[in-house]
Design an enzyme around this catalytic site. Structure first.
Site, mmCIF file in Angstrom:
data_model
loop_
_atom_site.group_PDB
_atom_site.id
_atom_site.type_symbol
_atom_site.label_atom_id
_atom_site.label_comp_id
_atom_site.label_asym_id
_atom_site.label_seq_id
_atom_site.Cartn_x
_atom_site.Cartn_y
_atom_site.Cartn_z
ATOM 1 N N CYS A 56 -89.589 -24.628 -31.131
ATOM 2 C CA CYS A 56 -90.408 -24.902 -30.044
ATOM 3 C C CYS A 56 -91.879 -24.123 -30.416
ATOM 4 C CB CYS A 56 -89.795 -24.295 -28.805
ATOM 5 S SG CYS A 56 -91.004 -24.373 -27.369
ATOM 6 N N CYS B 293 -92.685 -21.047 -27.763
ATOM 7 C CA CYS B 293 -91.987 -19.943 -27.695
ATOM 8 C C CYS B 293 -92.486 -18.656 -28.596
ATOM 9 C CB CYS B 293 -90.514 -20.170 -28.356
ATOM 10 S SG CYS B 293 -89.430 -20.791 -27.240
ATOM 11 N N HIS C 82 -88.208 -19.976 -22.608
ATOM 12 C CA HIS C 82 -87.996 -21.284 -22.977
ATOM 13 C C HIS C 82 -87.062 -21.968 -21.923
ATOM 14 C CE1 HIS C 82 -87.802 -24.693 -25.735
ATOM 15 N NE2 HIS C 82 -86.608 -24.844 -25.355
ATOM 16 N N HIS D 151 -90.170 -26.684 -22.647
ATOM 17 C CA HIS D 151 -90.668 -25.326 -22.400
ATOM 18 C C HIS D 151 -91.523 -25.300 -21.283
ATOM 19 C CE1 HIS D 151 -91.453 -21.381 -24.035
ATOM 20 N NE2 HIS D 151 -92.225 -21.242 -23.019
ATOM 21 N N HIS E 154 -94.689 -25.813 -19.068
ATOM 22 C CA HIS E 154 -96.170 -25.640 -19.450
ATOM 23 C C HIS E 154 -96.943 -26.402 -18.434
ATOM 24 C CE1 HIS E 154 -94.729 -29.297 -21.174
ATOM 25 N NE2 HIS E 154 -95.906 -29.886 -21.207
#
Length: 334
Positions: free
Chosen positions: A38, A41, A105, A156, A158
């Site tokens: 990811c 992360c 995450h 994740h 955002h």
């Protein structure tokens, strides 16, 4: 029984159809995105473009802002007009940024603390203030997609920011609608909504500077909105951002109790960043005619042909019922 309701805030007609409530909900696909791979992360910062802004804590960062790797617009592109017969185009000037909401995450917004939500809001505010300094940027949209049905492609947490050198038709229509209302009534549309809805069945949570409710003509099942009473997003103090964070935390706690881990779009509705020929008729009175607000639209049902053809939505959940269900979780102390 179905109803056709007029959405005062967006000047649209919405069909409320409880009969459609029991349609099957499409199953969500499981996210299998590896934390090790990811790019959002901690420890994987080299996988992203160079950060624009961040909030640091003792061990790592709390939020990061980076250019979108697959940006729709970029500051480096000249905003120059080109004609092709009757058609006209401009260079794709603008900003497209990613705010990484948290280093965690797998956390969902309903599980974030008020302090974590505050730093997310503070980061959004700092980017709003900074982009406002570019006088070529006229409008800015902040939005968060969660879940595949809401258009998310990265699990994740955002948020995206897109700033444009123009105003879209929908944005202009909204502000012109608010301006007409103010000139006809001598009060802002948002002021009247807060005044009336605070005494309605749709009231969820009210504090000194913010008001949360289920709109009378909600476009989506369990749609909610948080309206600022008397300040702009860029002008919110840290105390006011903490207050807004409490509204968001409480609301998502209640929504998650009713809907589980539901897909949603979270949208900020903000005034123009700067004046241009499109908004000059209302720009200098925007503080009178408009209050910023946040709209949360759960995407538990899909949009189909009628909605696409008419731009009017069919909502199977009566907003008063949604508010009644959500208020239970506010009353338990969330």
């Amino acid at each position: 029984m179905s109803e056709i309701r007029y959405d005062l805030l967006h000047n649209e007609y919405i069909v409320i159809a409880p009969e459609r409530l029991h349609r099957p909900i499409p199953q969500q696909c499981a996210d299998t995105f590896s934390i090790q791979k990811c790019p959002f992360c901690p420890g994987n910062e080299e996988l992203t473009p160079q950060e624009i802004f961040s909030i640091k804590n003792n061990s790592t960062w709390q939020t990061r802002v980076i250019p979108n790797l697959y940006k729709a617009l970029q500051i480096e592109t000249p905003f120059i007009s080109n004609r092709d017969g009757l058609n006209e185009m401009w260079g794709g000037y603008g900003a497209h940024e990613i705010v990484i909401d948290t280093p965690k995450h797998t956390v969902k917004i309903q599980n974030m603390s008020q302090e974590e939500i505050f730093w997310w809001l503070y980061t959004l505010q700092q980017r709003y203030r900074d982009l406002r300094n570019d006088k070529k940027l006229i409008s800015l949209q902040i939005f968060k997609n969660h879940g595949r049905n809401a258009g998310a492609t990265q699990p994740h947490p955002h948020t995206q920011i897109i700033a444009l050198p123009l105003m879209t038709k929908e944005q202009l229509y909204l502000f012109e609608h608010c301006q007409r209302y103010f000139h006809n009534h001598g009060r802002s549309l948002h002021e009247d909504i807060v005044h009336f809805e605070s005494n309605s069945q749709r009231n969820l949570f009210e504090s000194e500077h913010f008001f949360t409710y289920t709109p009378y003509a909600s476009s989506f099942a369990f749609e909610t909105a948080i309206i600022a009473k008397n300040m702009g997003f860029g002008e919110c103090s840290k105390i006011q951002l903490q207050e807004l964070a409490e509204h968001i935390r409480s609301l998502f706690y209640a929504l998650s109790k009713e809907l589980g881990d539901f897909p949603f779009n979270l949208l900020f509705y903000l005034p123009p960043l700067n004046e241009n020929f499109e908004n000059s008729s209302f720009f200098h009175e925007v503080n009178n005619i408009f209050r910023f607000y946040i709209r949360i639209t759960p995407r538990i049902y899909t949009i189909a042909g009628f909605e696409l053809a008419t731009r009017s939505m069919i909502n199977p959940v009566v907003p008063e019922m949604a508010a009644q269900l959500l208020r239970r979780w506010y009353e338990t102390g969330s």
